[in-house]
Design an enzyme around this catalytic site. Structure first.
Site, PDB file in Angstrom:
ATOM      1  N   ILE A 108     -28.709   3.602   0.817  1.00 57.17           N
ATOM      2  CA  ILE A 108     -28.644   4.821  -0.381  1.00 57.17           C
ATOM      3  C   ILE A 108     -30.111   4.544  -1.276  1.00 57.17           C
ATOM      4  O   ILE A 108     -30.612   3.699  -1.433  1.00 57.17           O
ATOM      5  CB  ILE A 108     -27.412   4.706  -1.084  1.00 57.17           C
ATOM      6  CG1 ILE A 108     -27.331   5.828  -2.133  1.00 57.17           C
ATOM      7  CG2 ILE A 108     -27.256   3.263  -1.715  1.00 57.17           C
ATOM      8  CD1 ILE A 108     -25.781   5.792  -2.745  1.00 57.17           C
ATOM      9  N   CYS A 109     -30.334   5.838  -1.604  1.00 58.59           N
ATOM     10  CA  CYS A 109     -31.455   5.928  -2.655  1.00 58.59           C
ATOM     11  C   CYS A 109     -32.612   5.162  -2.159  1.00 58.59           C
ATOM     12  O   CYS A 109     -33.256   5.896  -0.799  1.00 58.59           O
ATOM     13  CB  CYS A 109     -30.967   5.274  -3.821  1.00 58.59           C
ATOM     14  SG  CYS A 109     -32.143   5.677  -5.310  1.00 58.59           S
ATOM     15  N   GLY A 110     -33.227   4.413  -2.770  1.00 58.20           N
ATOM     16  CA  GLY A 110     -34.749   3.975  -2.429  1.00 58.20           C
ATOM     17  C   GLY A 110     -34.791   3.160  -1.262  1.00 58.20           C
ATOM     18  O   GLY A 110     -35.573   3.044  -0.505  1.00 58.20           O
ATOM     19  N   THR A 112     -33.384   4.148   1.488  1.00 56.17           N
ATOM     20  CA  THR A 112     -33.706   5.030   2.563  1.00 56.17           C
ATOM     21  C   THR A 112     -35.314   5.277   2.843  1.00 56.17           C
ATOM     22  O   THR A 112     -35.762   5.170   4.126  1.00 56.17           O
ATOM     23  CB  THR A 112     -33.083   6.406   2.430  1.00 56.17           C
ATOM     24  OG1 THR A 112     -33.671   7.066   1.284  1.00 56.17           O
ATOM     25  CG2 THR A 112     -31.523   6.246   2.153  1.00 56.17           C
ATOM     26  N   ALA A 159     -27.732   7.928   2.255  1.00 55.33           N
ATOM     27  CA  ALA A 159     -27.373   9.059   1.176  1.00 55.33           C
ATOM     28  C   ALA A 159     -28.182   8.799  -0.120  1.00 55.33           C
ATOM     29  O   ALA A 159     -28.948   8.022   0.046  1.00 55.33           O
ATOM     30  CB  ALA A 159     -26.004   8.393   0.833  1.00 55.33           C
TER      31      ALA A 159
END
Length: 207
Positions: A108-110, A112, A159
């Site tokens: 999720i977030c960074g 990714t 996500a």
């Protein structure tokens, strides 16, 4: 029995590192634990780390000691460090090993962006905060970017930072914790505060 992974009883591993985003994985880990999954934290070493919110976390094990065959899932939360150097690159390389072994990874977030730099999103459907955030990594997977709250492609969940509930929904689905009407009700309760969903979960014994 975990129908997706075939590895009942194995722990879920939550990556922890300095500046990790506290709010992104709480729904997932709490409800996995309620469903009987052991949650173990894995850090760069076993030295304590500190989250964005200032929480001091003592990892259960060091990354070098983590093997895909000993895990049901690796969860990679966001952190400022994903975008300020390559100190977390070993976690992305571990994600490659997990996926290569058929063990799920959820980012999720960074995180990714870390997977994008590792080339793990080039051939898989995925999402993140916004498409241009990942494009800045120079990865080759822009054509597989999906505008969605969370995306599952095979054993990989992705996500953006504003979708911790959708992120958890995909993880709960992937590990077979909830499905169908119950999973939909779980999402509606925790994302939309839909009181009607509570009755569905209560009837299913999911609360």
């Amino acid at each position: 029995m975990n129908a997706t992974t075939g590895r009942p009883g194995k722990p879920v591993h939550l990556a922890v590192y300095d500046t990790l985003a506290d709010w992104e994985t709480g729904h997932a880990t709490a409800h996995l634990a309620r469903a009987g999954h052991e949650i173990r934290t894995v850090g760069p070493t076993t030295a304590p780390v500190r989250s964005t919110g200032g929480l001091r976390i003592q990892p259960d094990l060091a990354l070098d000691d983590l093997r895909p065959e000993d895990s049901a899932l690796l969860i990679l939360p966001g952190a400022d460090l994903w975008d300020t150097g390559d100190s977390l690159a070993p976690f992305a390389r571990t994600a490659r090993a997990f996926l290569g072994a058929g063990v799920p990874v959820a980012a999720i977030c960074g995180a990714t962006a870390g997977l994008a730099r590792e080339g793990l999103l080039d051939d898989r459907d995925h999402t993140s905060a916004v498409s241009f955030y990942l494009a800045a990594t120079g990865y080759a997977g822009g054509g597989r970017y999906v505008e969605a709250d969370a995306v599952t492609d095979g054993a990989l969940v992705t996500a953006g930072p504003t979708e911790p509930v959708a992120f958890a929904r995909e993880i709960l689905r992937l590990l077979g914790v909830y499905e169908g009407e119950v999973l939909d009700a779980w999402y509606r309760l925790f994302h939309d505060s839909d009181a009607a969903a509570y009755a569905v979960l209560e009837k299913a014994g999911a609360l």
